[in-house]
Design a protein around this motif. Sequence first.
Motif, PDB file in Angstrom:
ATOM      1  N   ARG A  32       0.837  -1.204   0.000  1.00 24.43           N
ATOM      2  CA  ARG A  32       0.000   0.000   0.000  1.00 24.43           C
ATOM      3  C   ARG A  32       0.872   1.253   0.000  1.00 24.43           C
ATOM      4  N   SER A  33       1.977   1.250   0.763  1.00 27.00           N
ATOM      5  CA  SER A  33       2.837   2.435   0.801  1.00 27.00           C
ATOM      6  C   SER A  33       3.477   2.685  -0.564  1.00 27.00           C
ATOM      7  N   PHE A  34       3.848   1.632  -1.274  1.00 25.10           N
ATOM      8  CA  PHE A  34       4.405   1.811  -2.617  1.00 25.10           C
ATOM      9  C   PHE A  34       3.314   2.226  -3.605  1.00 25.10           C
ATOM     10  N   LEU A  35       2.126   1.633  -3.483  1.00 20.22           N
ATOM     11  CA  LEU A  35       1.014   1.964  -4.375  1.00 20.22           C
ATOM     12  C   LEU A  35       0.624   3.434  -4.232  1.00 20.22           C
ATOM     13  N   GLU A  36       0.667   3.950  -3.018  1.00 21.50           N
ATOM     14  CA  GLU A  36       0.321   5.353  -2.781  1.00 21.50           C
ATOM     15  C   GLU A  36       1.237   6.305  -3.526  1.00 21.50           C
ATOM     16  N   LEU A  58     -17.409  16.309 -13.514  1.00 21.30           N
ATOM     17  CA  LEU A  58     -16.572  15.114 -13.478  1.00 21.30           C
ATOM     18  C   LEU A  58     -16.533  14.534 -12.069  1.00 21.30           C
ATOM     19  N   TYR A  59     -16.663  13.217 -11.994  1.00 21.42           N
ATOM     20  CA  TYR A  59     -16.627  12.495 -10.731  1.00 21.42           C
ATOM     21  C   TYR A  59     -15.705  11.300 -10.884  1.00 21.42           C
ATOM     22  N   ILE A  60     -15.116  10.886  -9.788  1.00 24.68           N
ATOM     23  CA  ILE A  60     -14.297   9.670  -9.758  1.00 24.68           C
ATOM     24  C   ILE A  60     -15.103   8.593  -9.046  1.00 24.68           C
ATOM     25  N   VAL A  61     -15.142   7.410  -9.640  1.00 22.58           N
ATOM     26  CA  VAL A  61     -15.689   6.227  -8.980  1.00 22.58           C
ATOM     27  C   VAL A  61     -14.567   5.197  -8.972  1.00 22.58           C
ATOM     28  N   SER A  62     -14.152   4.795  -7.782  1.00 25.81           N
ATOM     29  CA  SER A  62     -12.959   3.964  -7.679  1.00 25.81           C
ATOM     30  C   SER A  62     -13.104   2.906  -6.590  1.00 25.81           C
ATOM     31  N   ASN A  63     -12.672   1.718  -6.919  1.00 28.50           N
ATOM     32  CA  ASN A  63     -12.523   0.700  -5.890  1.00 28.50           C
ATOM     33  C   ASN A  63     -11.201   0.965  -5.177  1.00 28.50           C
ATOM     34  N   GLY A  64     -11.095   0.469  -3.981  1.00 27.36           N
ATOM     35  CA  GLY A  64      -9.810   0.578  -3.313  1.00 27.36           C
ATOM     36  C   GLY A  64      -9.893   1.193  -1.941  1.00 27.36           C
ATOM     37  N   VAL A  65      -8.727   1.531  -1.444  1.00 24.84           N
ATOM     38  CA  VAL A  65      -8.569   2.099  -0.115  1.00 24.84           C
ATOM     39  C   VAL A  65      -8.537   3.620  -0.258  1.00 24.84           C
ATOM     40  N   LYS A  67      -7.434   6.231   1.527  1.00 24.86           N
ATOM     41  CA  LYS A  67      -6.178   6.953   1.745  1.00 24.86           C
ATOM     42  C   LYS A  67      -5.283   6.853   0.508  1.00 24.86           C
ATOM     43  N   THR A  68      -5.198   5.679  -0.061  1.00 22.73           N
ATOM     44  CA  THR A  68      -4.377   5.449  -1.245  1.00 22.73           C
ATOM     45  C   THR A  68      -4.909   6.234  -2.440  1.00 22.73           C
ATOM     46  N   GLN A  69      -6.201   6.131  -2.687  1.00 19.88           N
ATOM     47  CA  GLN A  69      -6.786   6.768  -3.869  1.00 19.88           C
ATOM     48  C   GLN A  69      -6.694   8.295  -3.781  1.00 19.88           C
ATOM     49  N   TYR A  70      -6.973   8.862  -2.617  1.00 13.16           N
ATOM     50  CA  TYR A  70      -6.910  10.314  -2.469  1.00 13.16           C
ATOM     51  C   TYR A  70      -5.478  10.827  -2.626  1.00 13.16           C
ATOM     52  N   LYS A  71      -4.524  10.118  -2.068  1.00 13.73           N
ATOM     53  CA  LYS A  71      -3.122  10.547  -2.190  1.00 13.73           C
ATOM     54  C   LYS A  71      -2.678  10.505  -3.642  1.00 13.73           C
ATOM     55  N   ARG A  72      -3.021   9.459  -4.331  1.00  8.69           N
ATOM     56  CA  ARG A  72      -2.634   9.336  -5.735  1.00  8.69           C
ATOM     57  C   ARG A  72      -3.272  10.436  -6.583  1.00  8.69           C
ATOM     58  N   LEU A  73      -4.518  10.742  -6.307  1.00 10.45           N
ATOM     59  CA  LEU A  73      -5.196  11.808  -7.057  1.00 10.45           C
ATOM     60  C   LEU A  73      -4.585  13.176  -6.795  1.00 10.45           C
ATOM     61  N   LYS A  83     -15.696  17.056  -9.165  1.00 13.47           N
ATOM     62  CA  LYS A  83     -16.728  17.547  -8.249  1.00 13.47           C
ATOM     63  C   LYS A  83     -16.750  16.732  -6.958  1.00 13.47           C
ATOM     64  N   ASP A  84     -16.526  15.422  -7.092  1.00 12.84           N
ATOM     65  CA  ASP A  84     -16.515  14.542  -5.927  1.00 12.84           C
ATOM     66  C   ASP A  84     -15.827  13.244  -6.297  1.00 12.84           C
ATOM     67  N   ILE A  85     -15.444  12.513  -5.276  1.00 15.28           N
ATOM     68  CA  ILE A  85     -14.742  11.247  -5.442  1.00 15.28           C
ATOM     69  C   ILE A  85     -15.450  10.214  -4.575  1.00 15.28           C
ATOM     70  N   PHE A  86     -15.746   9.074  -5.169  1.00 14.77           N
ATOM     71  CA  PHE A  86     -16.442   8.006  -4.463  1.00 14.77           C
ATOM     72  C   PHE A  86     -15.559   6.763  -4.467  1.00 14.77           C
ATOM     73  N   VAL A  87     -14.995   6.460  -3.314  1.00 19.92           N
ATOM     74  CA  VAL A  87     -14.115   5.298  -3.175  1.00 19.92           C
ATOM     75  C   VAL A  87     -14.903   4.195  -2.469  1.00 19.92           C
ATOM     76  N   SER A  88     -14.778   2.997  -2.970  1.00 20.66           N
ATOM     77  CA  SER A  88     -15.566   1.872  -2.458  1.00 20.66           C
ATOM     78  C   SER A  88     -15.442   1.709  -0.948  1.00 20.66           C
ATOM     79  N   GLU A  89     -14.265   1.926  -0.411  1.00 13.42           N
ATOM     80  CA  GLU A  89     -14.076   1.780   1.035  1.00 13.42           C
ATOM     81  C   GLU A  89     -15.047   2.677   1.815  1.00 13.42           C
ATOM     82  N   ASP A  90     -15.334   3.871   1.289  1.00 15.74           N
ATOM     83  CA  ASP A  90     -16.211   4.815   1.971  1.00 15.74           C
ATOM     84  C   ASP A  90     -17.689   4.524   1.758  1.00 15.74           C
TER      85      ASP A  90
END
Length: 175
Positions: A32-36, A58-65, A67-73, A83-90
């Motif tokens: 996860r630390s490398f993926l971030e 524009l919206y993001i729909v993403s599977n995953g963790v 913390k990882t997805q927000y950092k990468r974005l 406008k918003d981001i929807f991560v499966s974990e949330d």
Amino acid sequence: MTRDEVLNTRFSALFKEYGYEADGALLEQKYRSFLEEGHQLIDGAFDLISSLQHQFDLYIVSNGVSKTQYKRLRDSGLFPFFKDIFVSEDTGFQKPMKEYFDYVFERIPQFSAEHTLIIGDSLTADIKGGQLAGLDTCWVNPDMKINESEIMPTYEIHKLEKLYHILNIEHTVSC
């Protein structure tokens, strides 16, 4: 299996298959630390997204963790264009589940399925999920993989610039 069980045991299960013992939770943490740190963009992605933000919500729909997805974005520079981001974990659901998309749609003001296109690189998560939710879909397939599944996207592109044509907008090159 629960999401946490998958995350904390997938590496130990993999190594066990090959006759090794490994700490799955520790390997997950390292992975996860490398993926971030990964936030490489497909050629043309930044110009496309920065251009589309003026014409579409524009919206993001993403599977995953999350913390990882927000950092990468954030690290990619794309975060402010959405406008918003929807991560499966949330959400408690993940693509391709219809419940995931129901959750998302309830949170998008004046959502209209007829005016929505899901764009993604995964046939089984993005495209299948979009279809289950009644959306048009666009499969981004830069490696020109052969689709051997029964999942048929509305559109398939190999280069992001083809989206301009699909969306019926002019592609202007910035200097």
